[in-house]
Enzyme design. Structure first.
Site, PDB file in Angstrom:
ATOM      1  CB  SER A 130      -0.848  -0.005   1.279  1.00  0.00           C
ATOM      2  OG  SER A 130      -1.512   1.232   1.452  1.00  0.00           O
ATOM      3  CE1 TYR A 167      -4.711  -1.995   4.876  1.00  0.00           C
ATOM      4  CE2 TYR A 167      -3.342  -0.066   4.465  1.00  0.00           C
ATOM      5  CZ  TYR A 167      -4.127  -1.103   3.994  1.00  0.00           C
ATOM      6  OH  TYR A 167      -4.333  -1.251   2.641  1.00  0.00           O
TER       7      TYR A 167
HETATM    8  P1  NAD Z   1     -11.493  -6.034  -0.389  1.00  0.00           P
HETATM    9  O1  NAD Z   1     -12.115  -5.915   0.954  1.00  0.00           O
HETATM   10  O2  NAD Z   1     -12.301  -5.768  -1.605  1.00  0.00           O
HETATM   11  O3  NAD Z   1     -10.842  -7.487  -0.568  1.00  0.00           O
HETATM   12  C1  NAD Z   1     -10.138  -8.115   0.465  1.00  0.00           C
HETATM   13  C2  NAD Z   1     -10.073  -9.595   0.171  1.00  0.00           C
HETATM   14  O4  NAD Z   1      -9.375 -10.240   1.242  1.00  0.00           O
HETATM   15  C3  NAD Z   1     -11.463 -10.244   0.096  1.00  0.00           C
HETATM   16  O5  NAD Z   1     -11.451 -11.249  -0.890  1.00  0.00           O
HETATM   17  C4  NAD Z   1     -11.616 -10.867   1.475  1.00  0.00           C
HETATM   18  O6  NAD Z   1     -12.524 -11.953   1.539  1.00  0.00           O
HETATM   19  C5  NAD Z   1     -10.184 -11.311   1.711  1.00  0.00           C
HETATM   20  N1  NAD Z   1      -9.907 -11.577   3.109  1.00  0.00           N
HETATM   21  C6  NAD Z   1     -10.039 -10.757   4.182  1.00  0.00           C
HETATM   22  N2  NAD Z   1      -9.705 -11.405   5.298  1.00  0.00           N
HETATM   23  C7  NAD Z   1      -9.367 -12.670   4.934  1.00  0.00           C
HETATM   24  C8  NAD Z   1      -8.935 -13.814   5.653  1.00  0.00           C
HETATM   25  N3  NAD Z   1      -8.787 -13.818   6.981  1.00  0.00           N
HETATM   26  N4  NAD Z   1      -8.691 -14.939   4.942  1.00  0.00           N
HETATM   27  C9  NAD Z   1      -8.850 -14.976   3.589  1.00  0.00           C
HETATM   28  N5  NAD Z   1      -9.253 -13.912   2.870  1.00  0.00           N
HETATM   29  C10 NAD Z   1      -9.508 -12.770   3.545  1.00  0.00           C
HETATM   30  O7  NAD Z   1     -10.231  -5.086  -0.317  1.00  0.00           O
HETATM   31  P2  NAD Z   1      -9.182  -4.596  -1.429  1.00  0.00           P
HETATM   32  O8  NAD Z   1      -9.199  -3.135  -1.389  1.00  0.00           O
HETATM   33  O9  NAD Z   1      -9.340  -5.302  -2.703  1.00  0.00           O
HETATM   34  O10 NAD Z   1      -7.823  -5.045  -0.727  1.00  0.00           O
HETATM   35  C11 NAD Z   1      -6.922  -5.981  -1.288  1.00  0.00           C
HETATM   36  C12 NAD Z   1      -5.524  -5.659  -0.808  1.00  0.00           C
HETATM   37  O11 NAD Z   1      -5.145  -4.395  -1.350  1.00  0.00           O
HETATM   38  C13 NAD Z   1      -5.383  -5.542   0.696  1.00  0.00           C
HETATM   39  O12 NAD Z   1      -4.153  -6.118   1.110  1.00  0.00           O
HETATM   40  C14 NAD Z   1      -5.362  -4.054   0.914  1.00  0.00           C
HETATM   41  O13 NAD Z   1      -4.687  -3.698   2.094  1.00  0.00           O
HETATM   42  C15 NAD Z   1      -4.626  -3.601  -0.316  1.00  0.00           C
HETATM   43  N6  NAD Z   1      -4.800  -2.195  -0.647  1.00  0.00           N
HETATM   44  C16 NAD Z   1      -6.035  -1.696  -0.904  1.00  0.00           C
HETATM   45  C17 NAD Z   1      -6.169  -0.355  -1.195  1.00  0.00           C
HETATM   46  C18 NAD Z   1      -7.493   0.269  -1.496  1.00  0.00           C
HETATM   47  O14 NAD Z   1      -7.554   1.497  -1.540  1.00  0.00           O
HETATM   48  N7  NAD Z   1      -8.545  -0.495  -1.718  1.00  0.00           N
HETATM   49  C19 NAD Z   1      -5.038   0.459  -1.223  1.00  0.00           C
HETATM   50  C20 NAD Z   1      -3.798  -0.089  -0.956  1.00  0.00           C
HETATM   51  C21 NAD Z   1      -3.689  -1.421  -0.673  1.00  0.00           C
END
Ligand code: NAD
Length: 263
Positions: A145, A158
């Site tokens: 991130s 985080y």
């Molecule tokens: P999201 O909530 O859409 O997806 C998260 C995924 O992780 C889902 O499939 C969920 O079921 C899964 N998950 C959560 N806990 C779990 C567990 N204990 N076991 C198995 N699966 C689990 O979120 P996203 O935004 O797509 O996030 C994906 C990654 O990207 C994360 O690591 C997040 O930190 C990172 N990220 C997101 C953003 C953003 O702005 N959305 C920015 C930077 C980084």
């Protein structure tokens, strides 16, 4: 980049939603067999799984490992290797968030975030690397991130986990550098997924404003473009890192954040 991953197998953690789902789709479109993972409605996950097979002519399986549970992570990687003979690409993407001041941060939320956002990458990488070493080829792609490079208030767990995964990635990269394997982090800015929608809704409620105003004025404040990064843009970067052209990119933390961390 058509079919450049034909014959490869990719495990994408947390691919039932958001960024992980986008990466799984991009990899399947490029010809990879895919192991889906993550929580959610069983019917929706099956629709996604069967849709990848139908649309792209690849094999896709789902494993419901809880990424907070090391034994389940190890079992998922073992099952993927059993089903496809090899895990070539590992995308550590599953992630959760909780927002609170440090002195009010629930310890169980801290533990959960460190487990899912950081330790799971260790457990999955540890399980996948021996096969990659045998194959003399592999890609570890960690979804960190902008918060892996800079901090924001109220996100201590985080930010700690994401800084941790950037460091973990560099260590893996150094260990595997001569073995045909690379390890890199992608550092997205804000992408509009369910993880961020929850923060938008919470901020809107706390400030008595509409979700759209909270998104524009509060969430996007650090992002110079004032636009959300798109899931497809992160998926394209992951696809590039998995491609032969990225063989010399190793140990990098690649920002896809509209300029956030340029400040
Ligand atoms: P999201 O909530 O859409 O997806 C998260 C995924 O992780 C889902 O499939 C969920 O079921 C899964 N998950 C959560 N806990 C779990 C567990 N204990 N076991 C198995 N699966 C689990 O979120 P996203 O935004 O797509 O996030 C994906 C990654 O990207 C994360 O690591 C997040 O930190 C990172 N990220 C997101 C953003 C953003 O702005 N959305 C920015 C930077 C980084």
């Amino acid at each position: 980049m058509d079919q450049q991953l034909a014959g490869k197998t990719a495990v994408v953690t947390g691919s039932s939603s958001g960024i992980g789902k986008g990466i799984a789709e991009a990899f399947a479109r490029a010809g990879a067999n895919v192991v889906l993972n993550g929580f959610g409605d069983a019917g929706a996950i099956e629709t996604l799984r069967s849709g990848l097979e139908r649309q792209f002519g690849v094999k896709a399986i789902y494993h419901g490992a809880d990424m907070a549970k090391p034994a389940e992570i190890t079992a998922m990687v073992a099952e993927a290797a059993k089903a496809f003979g090899q895990v070539d690409i590992l995308v550590n993407n599953a992630g959760i968030q909780h927002v609170a001041p440090v002195d009010e941060f629930p310890p169980e939320k801290w533990d959960a975030i460190i487990a899912v956002n950081l330790s799971s990458a260790f457990h999955a990488t540890r399980a996948a690397l021996p096969g990659m070493k045998r194959a003399k080829w592999g890609r570890v792609i960690n979804i960190a991130s902008a918060h892996g490079l800079v901090a924001s208030p109220f996100k201590c767990a985080y930010v700690a986990a994401k800084h941790g995964i950037v460091g973990f990635t560099k260590t893996v990269a150094l260990e595997v550098a001569e073995l045909g394997i690379t390890a890199n982090s992608i550092c997205p800015g804000f992408v509009r997924t369910p993880l961020v929608d929850k923060q938008i809704d919470d901020l809107a409620r706390a400030n008595g404003i509409s979700p759209e105003r909270a998104a524009k004025e509060l969430i996007l404040a650090p992002q110079p473009t004032k636009q959300f990064v798109k899931v497809d843009e992160i998926a394209a970067m992951a696809l590039y890192l998995a491609s032969p052209a990225a063989a010399s990119i190793n140990g990098a933390a690649i920002s896809v954040d509209g300029g956030w961390t340029a400040r």
